[in-house]
Design a protein around this motif. Sequence first.
Motif, PDB file in Angstrom:
ATOM      1  N   ALA A 277       1.240 -11.778 -32.740  1.00 20.97           N
ATOM      2  CA  ALA A 277      -0.164 -11.484 -33.062  1.00 20.97           C
ATOM      3  C   ALA A 277      -0.823 -12.678 -33.737  1.00 20.97           C
ATOM      4  N   ILE A 278      -0.085 -13.344 -34.622  1.00 23.00           N
ATOM      5  CA  ILE A 278      -0.633 -14.523 -35.310  1.00 23.00           C
ATOM      6  C   ILE A 278      -0.936 -15.635 -34.311  1.00 23.00           C
ATOM      7  N   LEU A 279       0.009 -15.879 -33.385  1.00 26.20           N
ATOM      8  CA  LEU A 279      -0.194 -16.938 -32.383  1.00 26.20           C
ATOM      9  C   LEU A 279      -1.372 -16.610 -31.467  1.00 26.20           C
ATOM     10  N   TYR A 280      -1.556 -15.311 -31.177  1.00 29.60           N
ATOM     11  CA  TYR A 280      -2.680 -14.923 -30.320  1.00 29.60           C
ATOM     12  C   TYR A 280      -4.011 -15.153 -31.041  1.00 29.60           C
ATOM     13  N   LEU A 281      -4.059 -14.810 -32.325  1.00 28.15           N
ATOM     14  CA  LEU A 281      -5.297 -14.993 -33.085  1.00 28.15           C
ATOM     15  C   LEU A 281      -5.695 -16.459 -33.158  1.00 28.15           C
ATOM     16  N   TYR A 282      -4.689 -17.354 -33.211  1.00 26.85           N
ATOM     17  CA  TYR A 282      -4.973 -18.797 -33.259  1.00 26.85           C
ATOM     18  C   TYR A 282      -5.032 -19.415 -31.855  1.00 26.85           C
ATOM     19  N   LYS A 283      -5.107 -18.496 -30.844  1.00 29.98           N
ATOM     20  CA  LYS A 283      -5.223 -18.900 -29.441  1.00 29.98           C
ATOM     21  C   LYS A 283      -4.109 -19.846 -29.001  1.00 29.98           C
ATOM     22  N   MET A 284      -2.911 -19.652 -29.584  1.00 35.86           N
ATOM     23  CA  MET A 284      -1.749 -20.445 -29.175  1.00 35.86           C
ATOM     24  C   MET A 284      -0.956 -19.724 -28.077  1.00 35.86           C
ATOM     25  N   MET A 285      -1.273 -18.446 -27.824  1.00 34.45           N
ATOM     26  CA  MET A 285      -0.654 -17.665 -26.757  1.00 34.45           C
ATOM     27  C   MET A 285      -1.695 -16.718 -26.183  1.00 34.45           C
ATOM     28  N   SER A 286      -1.563 -16.440 -24.899  1.00 38.43           N
ATOM     29  CA  SER A 286      -2.455 -15.454 -24.296  1.00 38.43           C
ATOM     30  C   SER A 286      -1.911 -14.054 -24.589  1.00 38.43           C
ATOM     31  N   LEU A 287      -2.784 -13.060 -24.421  1.00 39.78           N
ATOM     32  CA  LEU A 287      -2.355 -11.688 -24.647  1.00 39.78           C
ATOM     33  C   LEU A 287      -1.263 -11.285 -23.657  1.00 39.78           C
TER      34      LEU A 287
END
Length: 587
Positions: A277-287
């Motif tokens: 979830a943290i990586l998604y919020l920082y746009k480091m991973m797609s959903l």
Amino acid sequence: MAREMEKPKMKKVNILFRLWKYLYDSRILLLAAAVMTVISNLFALIGPLLSGYAIDAIEPGKGKVIMDQVLFYVGLMVVFYLISAVMSYVLSVIMINISRRAVYKMRRDAFEKLTSLPVGFFDKHQTGDIISIISYDVDTVNASLSSDLIQMCTSFVTVIGSLIMMLSISPSMVLIFAVTIPISILFTRYRTKLVRPLFSLRSKKLGELNGFVEEINGGHRTTKAYGREKQVVERFDTKNKEAVDAYYNADYYGSVMGPSVNFINNLSLAGVSTFGAILYLYKMMSLGDVSSFVLYSRKFSGPINEIASIISELQSAFSAAERVFRLIDEEPEKADSVDAAELDSVDGDVKMENVRFGYDEAKTIIHDLTLHAKPGTLVAIVGPTGAGKTTIINLLMRFYDINSGAILVDDKDISSVTRKSLRRAYTMVLQDTWLFNGTIYENLAYGCENVTREQVENAAKMAHMHSFIMRLPNGYDTQLSDNAVNLSKGQRQLLTIARAMLIDAKMLILDEATSNVDTQTEVRIQAAMRELMKDKTCFVIAHRLSTIRSADIILVLRDGDIVEQGTHEQLMEKKGFYHELYVSQFS
């Protein structure tokens, strides 16, 4: 087994290696199973990746969905999962066949070993315990090979495949498992060491329970006659409780492993969800990548949890396999000497010269026994219980080897001839009858090749059984149940006597063979047996001294020594130990 506690535990590596030798015979099927396992799991592993692609076809916050892509990826998922399911089914069928072949050979090897073991082995081990090994323990191994082995292989491929896919999505998130996996491995190893002895004890206690049940079933008439039902039930309760407690302890401590490892793996899932979830919020991973990684983490941790549960079942399989292999490893009857000759054209001249023997080397039973039975002689062996009467028969048949001295047949030392030819030179009729499931004809013809119907009927007539057999619904084709319990004890004894009459042997051993028939029948049988025993050397163990008055020579045993020998009249005139025995029976 009775001596299991004295032997060191077999190493798992050795057990696995020996199991592999049984599986190796089906190596082509094993190769096919391995290919099926890999392909089936690879198709299943594509699913989470396609799920991520489908999710990425949705743009959060914009309400835009590329439906064609979603349906395309979902359709591929259905196809791949369907193919994986079909291949998993085929894999199960293959593994069941592999297990069936391996277990068939294992059970055959165990049973073949039983046929090669010395008589002493069966004197020391309960029948029920041996049956438990042949049936329960082999079936336990079968269940493990047919199901647990598939699950282990599938889990291994799934774990490796999932790890590779997670590394391709986000190597940094994989570090979460660097903490949880070592904890799972250490915990599993610790519990395995604790649980394995419990499964060994479980198999042992079940064998003891089976042995007790077999013993009591064999003597249920005696139990009722002495009114010991309550005591028998109490003893059974004790054995049963020990077996149940052993089952409970093994299953209880074994079942702790699965939930504990599952808890550790759920901690890793919580970490993956949070970090993703943290990586998604920082746009480091797609959903979609987060979703795929979570699914792969479940596939990665799920098999580890399953493996932990399977390990508990494998402990039972290892313990069962160890008991089977211990039976297979038992020392067979000592092999004949390299230059052992066949004993043929037997006249029946038997000598025992200064024979000493003891079942335990520290305790001698037979002391310096010397006797000579000339061809055609009827030798009666009498004496109190424990004098060594049955032991002499065991030595003559070479069921046990003497400690010192010599036993000769036609001046040939029996240690220099093959056991098979020696035993075929004898015919035995024991007090304990043995008949198998089959027709009366099959039981009578047992041990005789190419015997004719006429010969079988003649033998039955000599044993005064022919008229009785002909009154049965199917005559000689009447089926006997287990050990012929549908016949009286006397009738069973008569059948074994008739069976002995068919065997062309120069030496005959009778262990109070007429003890279970009435007096009138006994007289007729003894007349027929006397006719049968012409030109044969006969050894008769007698408890009823009235049955051996016409013997050519009577050997009187006491504490392993022949204290008197001679005819009935000569021994009665001496007024020695034989006279005491005879008078005590008829006083």
